[in-house]
Design a protein around this motif. Structure first.
Motif, PDB file in Angstrom:
ATOM      1  N   GLN A 120       5.170   8.970 -16.257  1.00  0.00           N
ATOM      2  CA  GLN A 120       5.869   7.826 -16.814  1.00  0.00           C
ATOM      3  C   GLN A 120       4.885   6.715 -17.152  1.00  0.00           C
ATOM      4  O   GLN A 120       3.838   6.590 -16.537  1.00  0.00           O
ATOM      5  CB  GLN A 120       6.912   7.314 -15.822  1.00  0.00           C
ATOM      6  CG  GLN A 120       8.001   8.332 -15.564  1.00  0.00           C
ATOM      7  CD  GLN A 120       8.983   7.834 -14.519  1.00  0.00           C
ATOM      8  OE1 GLN A 120       8.716   6.874 -13.824  1.00  0.00           O
ATOM      9  NE2 GLN A 120      10.121   8.492 -14.432  1.00  0.00           N
ATOM     10  N   PRO A 121       5.229   5.863 -18.145  1.00  0.00           N
ATOM     11  CA  PRO A 121       4.313   4.815 -18.569  1.00  0.00           C
ATOM     12  C   PRO A 121       4.099   3.725 -17.523  1.00  0.00           C
ATOM     13  O   PRO A 121       3.075   3.092 -17.496  1.00  0.00           O
ATOM     14  CB  PRO A 121       4.954   4.251 -19.833  1.00  0.00           C
ATOM     15  CG  PRO A 121       6.359   4.682 -19.811  1.00  0.00           C
ATOM     16  CD  PRO A 121       6.422   5.918 -18.981  1.00  0.00           C
ATOM     17  N   GLU A 122       5.099   3.475 -16.658  1.00  0.00           N
ATOM     18  CA  GLU A 122       4.898   2.456 -15.645  1.00  0.00           C
ATOM     19  C   GLU A 122       3.945   2.965 -14.584  1.00  0.00           C
ATOM     20  O   GLU A 122       3.588   4.113 -14.557  1.00  0.00           O
ATOM     21  CB  GLU A 122       6.238   2.083 -14.996  1.00  0.00           C
ATOM     22  CG  GLU A 122       7.174   1.372 -15.938  1.00  0.00           C
ATOM     23  CD  GLU A 122       8.417   2.185 -16.176  1.00  0.00           C
ATOM     24  OE1 GLU A 122       8.910   2.778 -15.224  1.00  0.00           O
ATOM     25  OE2 GLU A 122       8.865   2.222 -17.300  1.00  0.00           O
ATOM     26  N   GLY A 123       3.575   2.081 -13.700  1.00  0.00           N
ATOM     27  CA  GLY A 123       2.610   2.481 -12.696  1.00  0.00           C
ATOM     28  C   GLY A 123       3.037   2.124 -11.294  1.00  0.00           C
ATOM     29  O   GLY A 123       4.209   1.964 -10.993  1.00  0.00           O
ATOM     30  N   LEU A 124       2.052   1.961 -10.497  1.00  0.00           N
ATOM     31  CA  LEU A 124       2.217   1.691  -9.084  1.00  0.00           C
ATOM     32  C   LEU A 124       1.610   0.333  -8.800  1.00  0.00           C
ATOM     33  O   LEU A 124       0.519   0.032  -9.281  1.00  0.00           O
ATOM     34  CB  LEU A 124       1.485   2.788  -8.309  1.00  0.00           C
ATOM     35  CG  LEU A 124       1.409   2.680  -6.820  1.00  0.00           C
ATOM     36  CD1 LEU A 124       2.776   2.993  -6.224  1.00  0.00           C
ATOM     37  CD2 LEU A 124       0.407   3.689  -6.298  1.00  0.00           C
ATOM     38  N   GLU A 125       2.296  -0.500  -8.031  1.00  0.00           N
ATOM     39  CA  GLU A 125       1.757  -1.805  -7.673  1.00  0.00           C
ATOM     40  C   GLU A 125       1.439  -1.816  -6.189  1.00  0.00           C
ATOM     41  O   GLU A 125       2.286  -1.461  -5.361  1.00  0.00           O
ATOM     42  CB  GLU A 125       2.745  -2.925  -7.996  1.00  0.00           C
ATOM     43  CG  GLU A 125       2.172  -4.296  -7.693  1.00  0.00           C
ATOM     44  CD  GLU A 125       3.094  -5.414  -8.095  1.00  0.00           C
ATOM     45  OE1 GLU A 125       3.618  -6.090  -7.189  1.00  0.00           O
ATOM     46  OE2 GLU A 125       3.271  -5.627  -9.307  1.00  0.00           O
ATOM     47  N   LEU A 126       0.220  -2.217  -5.858  1.00  0.00           N
ATOM     48  CA  LEU A 126      -0.221  -2.288  -4.473  1.00  0.00           C
ATOM     49  C   LEU A 126      -0.620  -3.709  -4.134  1.00  0.00           C
ATOM     50  O   LEU A 126      -1.149  -4.430  -4.980  1.00  0.00           O
ATOM     51  CB  LEU A 126      -1.430  -1.371  -4.256  1.00  0.00           C
ATOM     52  CG  LEU A 126      -1.238   0.103  -4.568  1.00  0.00           C
ATOM     53  CD1 LEU A 126      -2.574   0.820  -4.536  1.00  0.00           C
ATOM     54  CD2 LEU A 126      -0.288   0.729  -3.578  1.00  0.00           C
ATOM     55  N   ARG A 127      -0.384  -4.087  -2.898  1.00  0.00           N
ATOM     56  CA  ARG A 127      -0.800  -5.386  -2.393  1.00  0.00           C
ATOM     57  C   ARG A 127      -1.485  -5.174  -1.049  1.00  0.00           C
ATOM     58  O   ARG A 127      -1.091  -4.288  -0.296  1.00  0.00           O
ATOM     59  CB  ARG A 127       0.399  -6.301  -2.168  1.00  0.00           C
ATOM     60  CG  ARG A 127       1.133  -6.654  -3.429  1.00  0.00           C
ATOM     61  CD  ARG A 127       2.294  -7.551  -3.098  1.00  0.00           C
ATOM     62  NE  ARG A 127       3.044  -7.872  -4.283  1.00  0.00           N
ATOM     63  CZ  ARG A 127       4.102  -8.622  -4.284  1.00  0.00           C
ATOM     64  NH1 ARG A 127       4.553  -9.132  -3.153  1.00  0.00           N
ATOM     65  NH2 ARG A 127       4.736  -8.890  -5.398  1.00  0.00           N
ATOM     66  N   PRO A 128      -2.470  -6.000  -0.729  1.00  0.00           N
ATOM     67  CA  PRO A 128      -3.073  -5.894   0.595  1.00  0.00           C
ATOM     68  C   PRO A 128      -2.057  -6.217   1.684  1.00  0.00           C
ATOM     69  O   PRO A 128      -1.192  -7.087   1.505  1.00  0.00           O
ATOM     70  CB  PRO A 128      -4.186  -6.938   0.588  1.00  0.00           C
ATOM     71  CG  PRO A 128      -4.420  -7.258  -0.836  1.00  0.00           C
ATOM     72  CD  PRO A 128      -3.133  -7.005  -1.553  1.00  0.00           C
ATOM     73  N   HIS A 129      -2.165  -5.535   2.811  1.00  0.00           N
ATOM     74  CA  HIS A 129      -1.305  -5.824   3.954  1.00  0.00           C
ATOM     75  C   HIS A 129      -1.726  -7.174   4.536  1.00  0.00           C
ATOM     76  O   HIS A 129      -2.904  -7.510   4.554  1.00  0.00           O
ATOM     77  CB  HIS A 129      -1.454  -4.719   4.999  1.00  0.00           C
ATOM     78  CG  HIS A 129      -0.399  -4.764   6.048  1.00  0.00           C
ATOM     79  ND1 HIS A 129      -0.514  -5.559   7.167  1.00  0.00           N
ATOM     80  CD2 HIS A 129       0.781  -4.121   6.147  1.00  0.00           C
ATOM     81  CE1 HIS A 129       0.556  -5.397   7.911  1.00  0.00           C
ATOM     82  NE2 HIS A 129       1.366  -4.521   7.314  1.00  0.00           N
TER      83      HIS A 129
END
Length: 165
Positions: free
Chosen positions: A9-18
Motif C-alpha cells: 500500500q502507498p501509505e507507510g508506518l509511523e514510528l515515535r521514540p518511546h
C-alpha cells in the motif's frame, strides 16, 4: 509501533521514540535537578537559592528535551524514510530507501532494562549517511520491514549491488 499499512500500500508506518528514552538520555540531569529542588526546599542550609536556580534551569532544559523527543517522527513509506524533528524549528530529512546499504541494532544497558533499542540505518545518501531511530521498542522488528522495502525499491529501480570479495 503503529502500522498504517503493509508493503504493497502507498501509505507507510509511523514510528515515535518511546518516552522512556528521555529518562535514559537524561538520567544524570534528572538526578541533579531533583537534588537541586530538594536542597532548595530545605530549611537551614546555606544558599538555598542556588538549589532553586539549578532546579529551575535544569527543569527548563529537560522540558525542552522532552518536547523535542515527543516531536520526533519517523515515517517509513514505500519509497522513502522520512525523519521529522525539532520544536521551534522543524527539520525534515528524506532518505530514499533504495540508497539504504546496511542496518545495525544497538541496546545500551539502560535500553536493555527498559526494553528499548536504537536502529541505525546506513545509506549512500549525501545529506543523511546515517540515521538513528532511537527509543524503538525492543520487540518490534523494524529492520526486516525496512529491508523488505529497500529490496523492493532496488528491484523496482533496477539497482544491483556488485561486490568484490
Amino acid at each position: 509501533m503503529r502500522a498504517t499499512s503493509s508493503l504493497s500500500q502507498p501509505e507507510g508506518l509511523e514510528l515515535r521514540p518511546h518516552r522512556m528514552q528521555f529518562v535514559i538520555d537524561n538520567l544524570p540531569s534528572l538526578v541533579v535537578c531533583c537534588a537541586g529542588g530538594i536542597y532548595g526546599g530545605m530549611e537551614g542550609v546555606p544558599y538555598p537559592v542556588v538549589g532553586v536556580a539549578v532546579f529551575l534551569c535544569l527543569m527548563l532544559v529537560l522540558l525542552y528535551r522532552f518536547i523535542y523527543l515527543c516531536r520526533i517522527r519517523f515515517r517509513i513509506g514505500t519509497e522513502q524514510l522520512v525523519c521529522e524533528r525539532g520544536v521551534l524549528v522543524r527539520k525534515v530529512d528524506y532518505m530514499e530507501l533504495y540508497r539504504v546499504v546496511d542496518f545495525q541494532e544497538h541496546q545500551s544497558l539502560m535500553q536493555q532494562l527498559c526494553g528499548l533499542k536504537t536502529v541505525r540505518i546506513f545509506s549512500t545518501d549525501r545529506n543523511t549517511p546515517r540515521l538513528d531511530l532511537t527509543g524503538m521498542r525492543g520487540k518490534n522488528d523494524i529492520v526486516p520491514l525496512i529491508r523488505g522495502r529497500v529490496e523492493y525499491n532496488k528491484r523496482k529501480k533496477g539497482i544491483y549491488e556488485i561486490t568484490n570479495h
